[in-house]
Enzyme design. Structure first.
Site, mmCIF file in Angstrom:
data_model
loop_
_atom_site.group_PDB
_atom_site.id
_atom_site.type_symbol
_atom_site.label_atom_id
_atom_site.label_comp_id
_atom_site.label_asym_id
_atom_site.label_seq_id
_atom_site.Cartn_x
_atom_site.Cartn_y
_atom_site.Cartn_z
ATOM 1 N N GLU A 1 11.447 11.698 -17.003
ATOM 2 C CA GLU A 1 12.174 10.893 -16.400
ATOM 3 C C GLU A 1 11.890 9.330 -17.110
ATOM 4 O O GLU A 1 12.114 8.391 -16.437
ATOM 5 C CB GLU A 1 11.658 10.823 -14.905
ATOM 6 C CG GLU A 1 11.915 11.865 -14.319
ATOM 7 C CD GLU A 1 11.486 11.848 -12.706
ATOM 8 O OE1 GLU A 1 12.389 12.312 -11.877
ATOM 9 O OE2 GLU A 1 10.505 11.604 -12.528
ATOM 10 N N TYR B 1 7.841 -8.827 4.681
ATOM 11 C CA TYR B 1 7.088 -8.393 3.469
ATOM 12 C C TYR B 1 8.213 -7.274 2.711
ATOM 13 O O TYR B 1 8.224 -7.342 1.462
ATOM 14 C CB TYR B 1 5.951 -7.744 3.520
ATOM 15 C CG TYR B 1 4.888 -8.707 4.359
ATOM 16 C CD1 TYR B 1 4.079 -9.465 3.703
ATOM 17 C CD2 TYR B 1 4.740 -8.376 5.930
ATOM 18 C CE1 TYR B 1 3.521 -10.453 4.487
ATOM 19 C CE2 TYR B 1 4.031 -9.376 6.576
ATOM 20 C CZ TYR B 1 3.349 -10.374 6.047
ATOM 21 O OH TYR B 1 2.636 -11.076 6.635
#
Length: 218
Positions: free
Chosen positions: A75, A121
Site C-alpha cells: 500500500e 480535538y
C-alpha cells in the site's frame, strides 16, 4: 544503514499502535519522509507493527523504488499520494483499527465527512474526514482517490478498509490516528441517541485559535 533515528522512531511508534490494539496481525503501515533528497522510510510488507526491526525498514526513493531493507508494504502508493500532493506531509499512518474500520462499513455515511464535529480535538487534529469509495487492497485507484483529496484533507477513510492519516511529523500522525479511532468509537457508542455536535461559533473559535481546518458545508 541510514538514517537511524527515523528507523527507531518507526519501530517505537509501530509498537505503540500494536500494543494499543490498533494494528491487529500484520495490518497497518507507517512511513516517514527523510531530510533532503534521501527519500522515505516505510514499514515492510506482511510485517507486524509490534515486531518491527530497524534493519528491515524499507527505504524508498520518490518513484517508489526500493533502495534498501525488506520489500515495502503493497500500500505504498497511499503514502506516496500524500507526500506528492500535500507538501506539509512528513509522515503517514494507515491502520485497520477496529472502530474506524467499523465506521467505514456503515451505510449512508456523509462522503464529505464520515464523522461530525463531535470534539474539539477531532476538529483540530483531523478535520473533515472524506470517504474514499471501495477498491480492493493494492488497487492503484485507491492511490488516485487519496491523491485527489490530499491537498485539502489531512486524513481520509477508505470504505470497508480503514483510515489514512498524514501529519507534519510521525508523532503527530500517530496521535491523530489515535484521535480518529477514539472519535469513531465515541460516534458508534452514540448511535441511537441524540447527538450534540460543536456549533459554527465553536468551530470558528478553534479555527481562529488553533488553525483548525473544518469545512462547515461538508
Amino acid at each position: 544503514m541510514i538514517p537511524t533515528r527515523e528507523r527507531h522512531q518507526l519501530v517505537r511508534l509501530g509498537r505503540r499502535l500494536y500494543e494499543r490494539g490498533l494494528s491487529p496481525g500484520t495490518s497497518g503501515n507507517l512511513s516517514v519522509r527523510l531530510e533532503g533528497n534521501a527519500g522515505w522510510l516505510l514499514t515492510p510488507t506482511n510485517s507486524c507493527l509490534g515486531e518491527l526491526t530497524a534493519d528491515n525498514i524499507s527505504h524508498l526513493d520518490w518513484d517508489g523504488t526500493l533502495l534498501g531493507g525488506s520489500p515495502p508494504s503493497k500500500e505504498s502508493f497511499l503514502h506516496l499520494a500524500y507526500y506528492r500532493f500535500r507538501p506539509e506531509t512528513h509522515a503517514v499512518v494507515h491502520l485497520h483499527s477496529t472502530f474506524a474500520v467499523a465506521l467505514s462499513c456503515l451505510a449512508h455515511l456523509n462522503p464529505h465527512s464520515c464523522l461530525p464535529p463531535l470534539t474539539p480535538y477531532f476538529v483540530m487534529r483531523i478535520g473533515n474526514l472524506p470517504l474514499v469509495p471501495y477498491h480492493r487492497p493494492g488497487d492503484q485507484r485507491l492511490g488516485d482517490e487519496v491523491a485527489r483529496l490530499a491537498p485539502t484533507h489531512s486524513a481520509v477513510l477508505l470504505a470497508n478498509h480503514g483510515p489514512v492519516v498524514s501529519a507534519p511529523s510521525l508523532e503527530d500522525a500517530v496521535s491523530a490516528a489515535e484521535e480518529l479511532e477514539e472519535t469513531a468509537r465515541i460516534f458508534l457508542a452514540l448511535q441511537g441517541h441524540p447527538i450534540r455536535t460543536l456549533d459554527a461559533h465553536q468551530i470558528e473559535e478553534l479555527q481562529r485559535t488553533f488553525g483548525a481546518r473544518w469545512n462547515p458545508e461538508a
